[in-house]
Scaffold this motif. Structure first.
Motif, PDB file in Angstrom:
ATOM      1  N   THR A  32      39.663  46.935  39.974  1.00 12.66           N
ATOM      2  CA  THR A  32      40.994  46.802  39.370  1.00 12.66           C
ATOM      3  C   THR A  32      42.051  46.344  40.369  1.00 12.66           C
ATOM      4  O   THR A  32      43.176  46.052  39.967  1.00 12.66           O
ATOM      5  CB  THR A  32      41.457  48.123  38.719  1.00 12.66           C
ATOM      6  OG1 THR A  32      41.414  49.154  39.693  1.00 12.66           O
ATOM      7  CG2 THR A  32      40.607  48.481  37.531  1.00 12.66           C
ATOM      8  N   ARG A  33      41.685  46.271  41.639  1.00 11.40           N
ATOM      9  CA  ARG A  33      42.642  45.741  42.625  1.00 11.40           C
ATOM     10  C   ARG A  33      42.969  44.297  42.280  1.00 11.40           C
ATOM     11  O   ARG A  33      42.128  43.557  41.767  1.00 11.40           O
ATOM     12  CB  ARG A  33      42.060  45.779  44.041  1.00 11.40           C
ATOM     13  CG  ARG A  33      41.780  47.148  44.563  1.00 11.40           C
ATOM     14  CD  ARG A  33      41.368  47.125  46.007  1.00 11.40           C
ATOM     15  NE  ARG A  33      40.314  46.128  46.249  1.00 11.40           N
ATOM     16  CZ  ARG A  33      39.713  45.961  47.413  1.00 11.40           C
ATOM     17  NH1 ARG A  33      40.054  46.698  48.441  1.00 11.40           N
ATOM     18  NH2 ARG A  33      38.768  45.055  47.562  1.00 11.40           N
ATOM     19  N   LYS A  34      44.179  43.889  42.581  1.00  6.63           N
ATOM     20  CA  LYS A  34      44.590  42.522  42.288  1.00  6.63           C
ATOM     21  C   LYS A  34      43.720  41.517  43.044  1.00  6.63           C
ATOM     22  O   LYS A  34      43.384  40.456  42.512  1.00  6.63           O
ATOM     23  CB  LYS A  34      46.063  42.329  42.663  1.00  6.63           C
ATOM     24  CG  LYS A  34      46.670  41.088  42.115  1.00  6.63           C
ATOM     25  CD  LYS A  34      48.167  41.070  42.306  1.00  6.63           C
ATOM     26  CE  LYS A  34      48.770  39.950  41.478  1.00  6.63           C
ATOM     27  NZ  LYS A  34      50.202  40.067  41.391  1.00  6.63           N
ATOM     28  N   SER A  35      43.317  41.858  44.252  1.00 12.98           N
ATOM     29  CA  SER A  35      42.483  40.963  45.060  1.00 12.98           C
ATOM     30  C   SER A  35      41.016  41.034  44.673  1.00 12.98           C
ATOM     31  O   SER A  35      40.216  40.202  45.097  1.00 12.98           O
ATOM     32  CB  SER A  35      42.638  41.303  46.543  1.00 12.98           C
ATOM     33  OG  SER A  35      42.213  42.631  46.784  1.00 12.98           O
ATOM     34  N   GLY A  36      40.642  42.030  43.868  1.00 11.72           N
ATOM     35  CA  GLY A  36      39.251  42.185  43.459  1.00 11.72           C
ATOM     36  C   GLY A  36      38.387  42.708  44.592  1.00 11.72           C
ATOM     37  O   GLY A  36      38.877  43.269  45.568  1.00 11.72           O
ATOM     38  N   VAL A  37      37.074  42.497  44.463  1.00  5.57           N
ATOM     39  CA  VAL A  37      36.138  42.987  45.464  1.00  5.57           C
ATOM     40  C   VAL A  37      34.965  42.014  45.560  1.00  5.57           C
ATOM     41  O   VAL A  37      34.539  41.441  44.555  1.00  5.57           O
ATOM     42  CB  VAL A  37      35.662  44.428  45.130  1.00  5.57           C
ATOM     43  CG1 VAL A  37      34.843  44.480  43.873  1.00  5.57           C
ATOM     44  CG2 VAL A  37      34.922  45.041  46.292  1.00  5.57           C
ATOM     45  N   SER A  38      34.466  41.824  46.755  1.00  2.50           N
ATOM     46  CA  SER A  38      33.312  40.941  46.952  1.00  2.50           C
ATOM     47  C   SER A  38      32.042  41.776  47.075  1.00  2.50           C
ATOM     48  O   SER A  38      32.098  42.990  47.292  1.00  2.50           O
ATOM     49  CB  SER A  38      33.501  40.097  48.216  1.00  2.50           C
ATOM     50  OG  SER A  38      33.420  40.911  49.368  1.00  2.50           O
ATOM     51  N   ILE A  39      30.915  41.117  46.957  1.00  5.61           N
ATOM     52  CA  ILE A  39      29.628  41.800  47.115  1.00  5.61           C
ATOM     53  C   ILE A  39      29.533  42.390  48.519  1.00  5.61           C
ATOM     54  O   ILE A  39      29.080  43.523  48.701  1.00  5.61           O
ATOM     55  CB  ILE A  39      28.459  40.822  46.842  1.00  5.61           C
ATOM     56  CG1 ILE A  39      28.492  40.330  45.400  1.00  5.61           C
ATOM     57  CG2 ILE A  39      27.121  41.468  47.178  1.00  5.61           C
ATOM     58  CD1 ILE A  39      28.249  41.390  44.359  1.00  5.61           C
ATOM     59  N   ALA A  40      30.001  41.640  49.518  1.00  2.00           N
ATOM     60  CA  ALA A  40      29.957  42.125  50.900  1.00  2.00           C
ATOM     61  C   ALA A  40      30.789  43.398  51.070  1.00  2.00           C
ATOM     62  O   ALA A  40      30.385  44.325  51.781  1.00  2.00           O
ATOM     63  CB  ALA A  40      30.445  41.044  51.859  1.00  2.00           C
ATOM     64  N   ARG A  69      34.896  36.486  37.648  1.00  2.00           N
ATOM     65  CA  ARG A  69      34.374  36.116  38.966  1.00  2.00           C
ATOM     66  C   ARG A  69      35.066  34.837  39.413  1.00  2.00           C
ATOM     67  O   ARG A  69      35.143  33.868  38.663  1.00  2.00           O
ATOM     68  CB  ARG A  69      32.877  35.875  38.906  1.00  2.00           C
ATOM     69  CG  ARG A  69      32.285  35.572  40.266  1.00  2.00           C
ATOM     70  CD  ARG A  69      30.815  35.321  40.177  1.00  2.00           C
ATOM     71  NE  ARG A  69      30.631  33.868  40.211  1.00  2.00           N
ATOM     72  CZ  ARG A  69      29.494  33.264  39.983  1.00  2.00           C
ATOM     73  NH1 ARG A  69      28.432  33.949  39.640  1.00  2.00           N
ATOM     74  NH2 ARG A  69      29.413  31.958  40.053  1.00  2.00           N
ATOM     75  N   SER A  70      35.572  34.849  40.629  1.00  3.79           N
ATOM     76  CA  SER A  70      36.153  33.636  41.203  1.00  3.79           C
ATOM     77  C   SER A  70      35.442  33.357  42.515  1.00  3.79           C
ATOM     78  O   SER A  70      35.207  34.268  43.313  1.00  3.79           O
ATOM     79  CB  SER A  70      37.658  33.792  41.398  1.00  3.79           C
ATOM     80  OG  SER A  70      37.938  34.898  42.221  1.00  3.79           O
ATOM     81  N   GLY A  75      32.820  33.593  49.513  1.00  8.87           N
ATOM     82  CA  GLY A  75      31.903  34.165  48.536  1.00  8.87           C
ATOM     83  C   GLY A  75      32.604  34.471  47.225  1.00  8.87           C
ATOM     84  O   GLY A  75      33.773  34.151  47.042  1.00  8.87           O
ATOM     85  N   SER A  76      31.881  35.079  46.321  1.00 13.89           N
ATOM     86  CA  SER A  76      32.431  35.412  45.008  1.00 13.89           C
ATOM     87  C   SER A  76      33.237  36.701  45.073  1.00 13.89           C
ATOM     88  O   SER A  76      32.869  37.643  45.774  1.00 13.89           O
ATOM     89  CB  SER A  76      31.299  35.583  43.992  1.00 13.89           C
ATOM     90  OG  SER A  76      30.608  34.377  43.837  1.00 13.89           O
ATOM     91  N   VAL A  77      34.321  36.716  44.311  1.00 13.18           N
ATOM     92  CA  VAL A  77      35.173  37.898  44.200  1.00 13.18           C
ATOM     93  C   VAL A  77      35.208  38.306  42.743  1.00 13.18           C
ATOM     94  O   VAL A  77      35.409  37.474  41.855  1.00 13.18           O
ATOM     95  CB  VAL A  77      36.600  37.614  44.722  1.00 13.18           C
ATOM     96  CG1 VAL A  77      37.507  38.806  44.499  1.00 13.18           C
ATOM     97  CG2 VAL A  77      36.562  37.236  46.192  1.00 13.18           C
ATOM     98  N   TYR A  78      34.997  39.584  42.475  1.00 13.52           N
ATOM     99  CA  TYR A  78      34.944  40.119  41.117  1.00 13.52           C
ATOM    100  C   TYR A  78      36.129  41.034  40.890  1.00 13.52           C
ATOM    101  O   TYR A  78      36.542  41.766  41.791  1.00 13.52           O
ATOM    102  CB  TYR A  78      33.651  40.919  40.920  1.00 13.52           C
ATOM    103  CG  TYR A  78      32.406  40.093  41.125  1.00 13.52           C
ATOM    104  CD1 TYR A  78      31.782  39.477  40.055  1.00 13.52           C
ATOM    105  CD2 TYR A  78      31.852  39.929  42.393  1.00 13.52           C
ATOM    106  CE1 TYR A  78      30.639  38.717  40.236  1.00 13.52           C
ATOM    107  CE2 TYR A  78      30.714  39.166  42.582  1.00 13.52           C
ATOM    108  CZ  TYR A  78      30.112  38.566  41.504  1.00 13.52           C
ATOM    109  OH  TYR A  78      28.994  37.807  41.686  1.00 13.52           O
ATOM    110  N   ARG A  79      36.656  40.997  39.670  1.00 14.84           N
ATOM    111  CA  ARG A  79      37.731  41.925  39.308  1.00 14.84           C
ATOM    112  C   ARG A  79      37.739  42.118  37.806  1.00 14.84           C
ATOM    113  O   ARG A  79      37.240  41.288  37.053  1.00 14.84           O
ATOM    114  CB  ARG A  79      39.088  41.456  39.800  1.00 14.84           C
ATOM    115  CG  ARG A  79      39.588  40.192  39.188  1.00 14.84           C
ATOM    116  CD  ARG A  79      40.950  39.791  39.784  1.00 14.84           C
ATOM    117  NE  ARG A  79      41.428  38.601  39.132  1.00 14.84           N
ATOM    118  CZ  ARG A  79      42.036  38.568  37.954  1.00 14.84           C
ATOM    119  NH1 ARG A  79      42.271  39.688  37.305  1.00 14.84           N
ATOM    120  NH2 ARG A  79      42.436  37.443  37.425  1.00 14.84           N
TER     121      ARG A  79
END
Length: 87
Positions: A32-40, A69-70, A75-79
């Motif tokens: 839910t963070r605005k920046s999202g989260v990556s797999i790493a 997913r962006s 890498g990919s970022v999910y939110r």
């Protein structure tokens, strides 16, 4: 029972981890963070392998969350996508 015995009773202490969030709740907070989260980032935070991190994101999708997913150069970022002002 003396006053010192009452002060040292272990039952008066809160249980360790009583206020900790569960892993799915922690994952949802990261998503839910605005920046999202990556797999790493998930790998580092939870100690997961990449396939486990992707499966956890998939489980959030199956639970009804809309995940965006962006792709970035890192890498990919999910939110989680907001819907009508509700996340």
């Amino acid at each position: 029972m003396t006053v010192s015995e009452v002060k040292t009773r272990k039952t008066d202490k809160p249980e360790p981890g009583a206020n900790k969030l569960t892993r799915p709740a922690q994952l949802q907070k990261l998503l839910t963070r605005k920046s999202g989260v990556s797999i790493a980032q998930l790998q580092k935070t939870f100690g997961w392998q990449p396939h486990t991190a992707r499966a956890a994101i998939s489980a959030q999708r199956k639970a009804g969350c809309e995940i965006a997913r962006s792709d970035t150069d890192k890498g990919s970022v999910y939110r989680i996508v907001e819907q009508d002002g509700v996340q």
